[in-house]
Design a protein around this motif. Structure first.
Motif, short mmCIF file in Angstrom:
data_model
loop_
_atom_site.label_atom_id
_atom_site.label_comp_id
_atom_site.label_asym_id
_atom_site.label_seq_id
_atom_site.Cartn_x
_atom_site.Cartn_y
_atom_site.Cartn_z
N ASN A 191 0.83 -1.20 0.00
CA ASN A 191 0.00 0.00 0.00
C ASN A 191 0.87 1.26 0.00
O ASN A 191 0.57 2.24 -0.70
CB ASN A 191 -0.93 0.03 1.21
CG ASN A 191 -2.08 -0.94 1.05
OD1 ASN A 191 -2.47 -1.30 -0.05
ND2 ASN A 191 -2.61 -1.40 2.17
N HIS A 192 1.96 1.23 0.74
CA HIS A 192 2.88 2.37 0.77
C HIS A 192 3.51 2.59 -0.61
O HIS A 192 3.60 3.73 -1.08
CB HIS A 192 3.98 2.13 1.82
CG HIS A 192 4.97 3.25 1.89
ND1 HIS A 192 4.65 4.49 2.40
CD2 HIS A 192 6.26 3.32 1.50
CE1 HIS A 192 5.71 5.28 2.32
NE2 HIS A 192 6.72 4.59 1.78
N ARG A 194 2.20 1.76 -3.47
CA ARG A 194 1.17 2.28 -4.39
C ARG A 194 0.93 3.76 -4.17
O ARG A 194 0.69 4.51 -5.11
CB ARG A 194 -0.14 1.52 -4.18
CG ARG A 194 -0.21 0.24 -4.94
CD ARG A 194 -1.61 -0.36 -4.90
NE ARG A 194 -1.46 -1.80 -4.90
CZ ARG A 194 -1.74 -2.61 -3.89
NH1 ARG A 194 -2.24 -2.12 -2.78
NH2 ARG A 194 -1.54 -3.91 -3.97
N SER A 195 0.98 4.18 -2.91
CA SER A 195 0.74 5.60 -2.62
C SER A 195 1.85 6.49 -3.14
O SER A 195 1.64 7.68 -3.38
CB SER A 195 0.55 5.80 -1.11
OG SER A 195 1.77 5.58 -0.43
N ARG A 197 3.33 6.08 -6.05
CA ARG A 197 3.26 6.14 -7.52
C ARG A 197 2.51 7.34 -8.01
O ARG A 197 1.66 7.89 -7.49
CB ARG A 197 2.61 4.88 -8.09
CG ARG A 197 3.50 3.69 -7.97
CD ARG A 197 2.86 2.50 -8.61
NE ARG A 197 3.57 1.29 -8.24
CZ ARG A 197 3.14 0.10 -8.43
NH1 ARG A 197 1.97 -0.11 -8.99
NH2 ARG A 197 3.83 -0.94 -8.09
#
Length: 197
Positions: A191-192, A194-195, A197
């Motif tokens: 999740n980190h 993806r954030s 990007r």
């Protein structure tokens, strides 16, 4: 029974025992060939998931089968060949890692593609899958060692909690708690990423 009859009788028994040994040897060789055929892919994935190098993973699998060959007399005692072989290759890989003291990383798409399914994928899809696979492995590398081991055996090698406990020589409850922590940490890491990007 005369002495000559006893000698002849004893002489006649030698071929029978030799024949039994030969049949036993052939059975062991057939078992070993079946083990190589059936489990070499799984063992390669286990070795590659830790070593991240195709040649090193192949060498580790070969070394594992050499160890099996040296202990072929105990094959009849093994209850689950798959778990037994995974434990052997796991120990081989850990021995190699200890000797190297560094983990060789690779971004070589050809190496990563060896552990990915390729049927039905275009070249672009294979490259994207290899890139995603490399990213996931990078996140796995950030996990604490105990959680990383359990996750690799569970997710990449599809072992059950009982099998992982046997491979790592820990309790099944330890496997479940480490796996729970590993999955939560992986979710956070992914999740980190993806954030960002």
């Amino acid at each position: 029974m005369s002495t000559s009859q006893a000698i002849c009788a004893g002489w006649m028994e030698i071929p029978n025992s030799a024949g039994a040994e030969e049949a036993s040897t052939e059975q062991v060789e057939a078992t070993l060939a079946a083990l190589v055929s059936q489990h070499s892919g799984t063992l390669y994935r286990v070795a590659y998931s830790v070593l991240r190098n195709a040649a090193d993973a192949e060498d580790a699998v070969q070394e594992a089968f050499l160890r099996v060959l040296r202990h072929r007399g105990t094959l009849h005692e093994v209850r689950d060949y798959r778990v037994w072989l995974i434990r052997i290759v796991w120990n081989v890989v850990l021995d190699r890692k200890r000797r190297q003291k560094t983990r060789p990383e690779t971004d070589d798409v050809a190496d990563l593609a060896r552990v990915l399914p390729v049927e039905g994928l275009s070249a672009e899809e294979r490259a994207a899958a290899a890139q995603h696979h490399a990213h996931v492995l990078g996140c796995v590398d950030q996990l604490p060692p105990k959680e990383r081991q359990v996750l690799l055996l569970s997710a990449f090698d599809e072992l059950s909690s009982v099998e992982i406990a046997s491979v790592l020589d820990i309790t099944e409850s330890s496997v479940r708690s480490r796996l729970f922590r590993a999955r939560n940490l992986m979710a956070d890491l992914l999740n980190h990423a993806r954030s960002l990007r």
